[in-house]
Design an enzyme around this catalytic site. Sequence first.
Site, PDB file in Angstrom:
ATOM      1  N   ASP A 154      33.604   9.723  20.112  1.00 39.48           N
ATOM      2  CA  ASP A 154      34.773  10.594  19.965  1.00 39.48           C
ATOM      3  C   ASP A 154      35.938  10.080  20.824  1.00 39.48           C
ATOM      4  O   ASP A 154      35.987  10.329  22.021  1.00 39.48           O
ATOM      5  CB  ASP A 154      34.395  12.032  20.378  1.00 39.48           C
ATOM      6  CG  ASP A 154      35.531  13.027  20.150  1.00 39.48           C
ATOM      7  OD1 ASP A 154      36.531  12.647  19.512  1.00 39.48           O
ATOM      8  OD2 ASP A 154      35.393  14.182  20.597  1.00 39.48           O
TER       9      ASP A 154
ATOM     10  N   LYS B 298      41.963  11.010  23.578  1.00 36.80           N
ATOM     11  CA  LYS B 298      41.468  11.371  24.908  1.00 36.80           C
ATOM     12  C   LYS B 298      41.994  10.361  25.923  1.00 36.80           C
ATOM     13  O   LYS B 298      42.322   9.234  25.558  1.00 36.80           O
ATOM     14  CB  LYS B 298      39.935  11.355  24.913  1.00 36.80           C
ATOM     15  CG  LYS B 298      39.291  12.469  24.125  1.00 36.80           C
ATOM     16  CD  LYS B 298      37.784  12.445  24.301  1.00 36.80           C
ATOM     17  CE  LYS B 298      37.100  13.500  23.449  1.00 36.80           C
ATOM     18  NZ  LYS B 298      37.410  14.885  23.841  1.00 36.80           N
TER      19      LYS B 298
ATOM     20  N   ASP C 271      41.088  16.097  17.859  1.00 38.78           N
ATOM     21  CA  ASP C 271      39.986  16.056  18.815  1.00 38.78           C
ATOM     22  C   ASP C 271      39.029  17.233  18.623  1.00 38.78           C
ATOM     23  O   ASP C 271      37.971  17.277  19.240  1.00 38.78           O
ATOM     24  CB  ASP C 271      40.550  16.043  20.250  1.00 38.78           C
ATOM     25  CG  ASP C 271      39.545  15.525  21.265  1.00 38.78           C
ATOM     26  OD1 ASP C 271      38.488  15.020  20.843  1.00 38.78           O
ATOM     27  OD2 ASP C 271      39.831  15.623  22.475  1.00 38.78           O
TER      28      ASP C 271
ATOM     29  N   ARG D 228      33.684  20.557  14.899  1.00 34.96           N
ATOM     30  CA  ARG D 228      33.565  21.761  14.070  1.00 34.96           C
ATOM     31  C   ARG D 228      33.824  21.452  12.596  1.00 34.96           C
ATOM     32  O   ARG D 228      33.302  22.133  11.717  1.00 34.96           O
ATOM     33  CB  ARG D 228      34.501  22.854  14.602  1.00 34.96           C
ATOM     34  CG  ARG D 228      35.954  22.508  14.557  1.00 34.96           C
ATOM     35  CD  ARG D 228      36.799  23.390  15.479  1.00 34.96           C
ATOM     36  NE  ARG D 228      36.660  23.010  16.890  1.00 34.96           N
ATOM     37  CZ  ARG D 228      37.279  23.639  17.899  1.00 34.96           C
ATOM     38  NH1 ARG D 228      38.061  24.673  17.661  1.00 34.96           N
ATOM     39  NH2 ARG D 228      37.098  23.233  19.137  1.00 34.96           N
TER      40      ARG D 228
HETATM   41  N1  BES Z   1      33.344  16.094  22.077  1.00 32.30           N
HETATM   42  C1  BES Z   1      34.346  16.960  22.596  1.00 32.30           C
HETATM   43  C2  BES Z   1      33.823  17.995  23.580  1.00 32.30           C
HETATM   44  C3  BES Z   1      33.175  17.501  24.845  1.00 32.30           C
HETATM   45  C4  BES Z   1      33.851  17.566  26.041  1.00 32.30           C
HETATM   46  C5  BES Z   1      31.866  17.060  24.856  1.00 32.30           C
HETATM   47  C6  BES Z   1      33.253  17.151  27.210  1.00 32.30           C
HETATM   48  C7  BES Z   1      31.255  16.652  26.027  1.00 32.30           C
HETATM   49  C8  BES Z   1      31.944  16.703  27.214  1.00 32.30           C
HETATM   50  C9  BES Z   1      35.042  17.713  21.461  1.00 32.30           C
HETATM   51  O1  BES Z   1      35.105  17.050  20.247  1.00 32.30           O
HETATM   52  C10 BES Z   1      36.461  17.971  21.893  1.00 32.30           C
HETATM   53  O2  BES Z   1      37.133  17.033  22.159  1.00 32.30           O
HETATM   54  N2  BES Z   1      36.834  19.245  21.969  1.00 32.30           N
HETATM   55  C11 BES Z   1      38.159  19.612  22.357  1.00 32.30           C
HETATM   56  C12 BES Z   1      38.599  20.748  21.474  1.00 32.30           C
HETATM   57  C13 BES Z   1      40.047  21.133  21.648  1.00 32.30           C
HETATM   58  C14 BES Z   1      40.946  20.040  21.124  1.00 32.30           C
HETATM   59  C15 BES Z   1      40.306  22.413  20.898  1.00 32.30           C
HETATM   60  C16 BES Z   1      38.115  20.060  23.819  1.00 32.30           C
HETATM   61  O3  BES Z   1      37.170  20.729  24.204  1.00 32.30           O
HETATM   62  O4  BES Z   1      39.001  19.697  24.563  1.00 32.30           O
HETATM   63 ZN    ZN Z   2      33.597  15.639  19.881  1.00 27.81          ZN
HETATM   64 ZN    ZN Z   3      36.792  15.765  20.076  1.00 26.66          ZN
END
Ligand code: BES
Ligand code: ZN
Ligand code: ZN
Length: 477
Positions: A250, A257, A327, A331
């Site tokens: 990701d 990120k 990101d 979902r």
């Molecule tokens: N894979 C990430 C979440 C994650 C964060 C997993 C830290 C493991 C450790 C997920 O896809 C993500 O990036 N989520 C975002 C969502 C937001 C953009 C609404 C997040 O949590 O920042």
């Molecule tokens: Zn993710």
């Molecule tokens: Zn993500």
Amino acid sequence: MTTIQKASSLQDDHLVILCSSVSALSRYGLGHAEIDHVRNNFEKTDRKLVLFTGTGRHVYVLKKDKKDNPWKTVELIRKAGASTCTMLNEHKIKAVTIADTDDRSEHLLALAEGIALANYQFLKYKKNPDKEKNSLVSVSIFSKSVKPSALSELTILSEATTLARTLVNEPVSWLSAQQLSKEFEKLGKDAGFRVEIFNKAKIESLKMGGLLAVNKGSKQPPTFTIMEYKHARARNKKPIVLVGKGVVYDTGGYNLKTGTGMETMKCDMAGAAAVGCTLYAIAKAKLPVHVIGLVPATDNRIDGDAYVAGDVLTMYDGTTVEMLNTDAEGRLILADALSWGEQYKPELVIDLATLTGAAVAAIGQHGIVSMGTAGDRVKNKLKTSGNATYERLAEMPFWEEYDEMIKSDIAEIKNIGGPYGGSITAGKFLAWFVKSPWMHFDIAGPAFLPARDGYRTKGGTGVGVRLLFDFLKNYSN
Ligand code: BES
Ligand code: ZN
Ligand code: ZN
């Protein structure tokens, strides 16, 4: 893998003794002076471990501390197993026998489990793996109470957990979505469950719009893996469906990120690993259940054709989604898998996903953020399994007010909520796609550790496998 078996006798083996009665130590060949030494340490100091190394055989005596709660005591023993494992390896010991002055099966199994899980290493990419390899290869249990069936179950479960860890630790340079599916195929062949893999053309023909959108920026095709294990006398009439987030990497996509946020993102398929390895464990242990595992898999990257914030997607079930952050990709792929899962008319759906940073912010690495629509009976059983395996569940509120936070002005829903309650709005997004009783486990905190924590080694932890196995083992409806 550390082998675990029964010891027929004690002989001159290196020994680890769980001790709640100092005088009982004479049974294991300790002399008066040694026993007095242990007594002095345990009664007059707060030492929990006494070590004898003089005679060629090493003897580690661990004080068995009882907590107010049986499952807390068991966890303490697992952790003691982990620290013992470190010492055994420091002393270059290859084989050890473990015993318990109470001869309690669950305590001996916990000690063996703690040692075996702590002994895990990921050395595939080391030039001289032999140089760094732990010396310990075998744990023998000296006991009358431990049943052979419990022992083989522990062996299967430790193996499945470490398999999941390895999948998580594998970088995307090797573990593409296609490779992940192949690994599931191997697990299916080995343990005896059915595996079917949908390729990109099939996924396109099914119009899985979420999975395809996330995959648009990738050079590697997506996959959708269906695994099925069905016991002839399954206790559940309708299947239990497990869904795992399989984002093999990701980057965040165009909502990129930053450095430290991206560093660990090979772990974003930990939910998928947990699902595949749970199927492996239940099939090997021949649990009387019917379980279907679903894994949508892709990486999330940048490219000229990658999806961008503002896009509107049509999902597999026809829902239109205003996609406002690339990101929040997990979902999207899970939504397609969840709506696909509805065709099985499942009696329960559980998804596991490293879904949100908000889950990590809420409870850190010591538990799983949980929410969903399943009934109290199932929720309580899951909580009990969470405590028993120490993969504990922290349930979030799932009030209908949160539904409003993902409504879109131009489509039906959007893929982000507001700045607050991020793990819940992510869960609400998933809930849109499931009608069956369902639970969502956000494992973003415990899936991947920056440093060893007891028997959970640094990197992938395999979280979810032990929890789901325990739940399915005790399942009845
Ligand atoms: N894979 C990430 C979440 C994650 C964060 C997993 C830290 C493991 C450790 C997920 O896809 C993500 O990036 N989520 C975002 C969502 C937001 C953009 C609404 C997040 O949590 O920042
Ligand atoms: Zn993710
Ligand atoms: Zn993500």
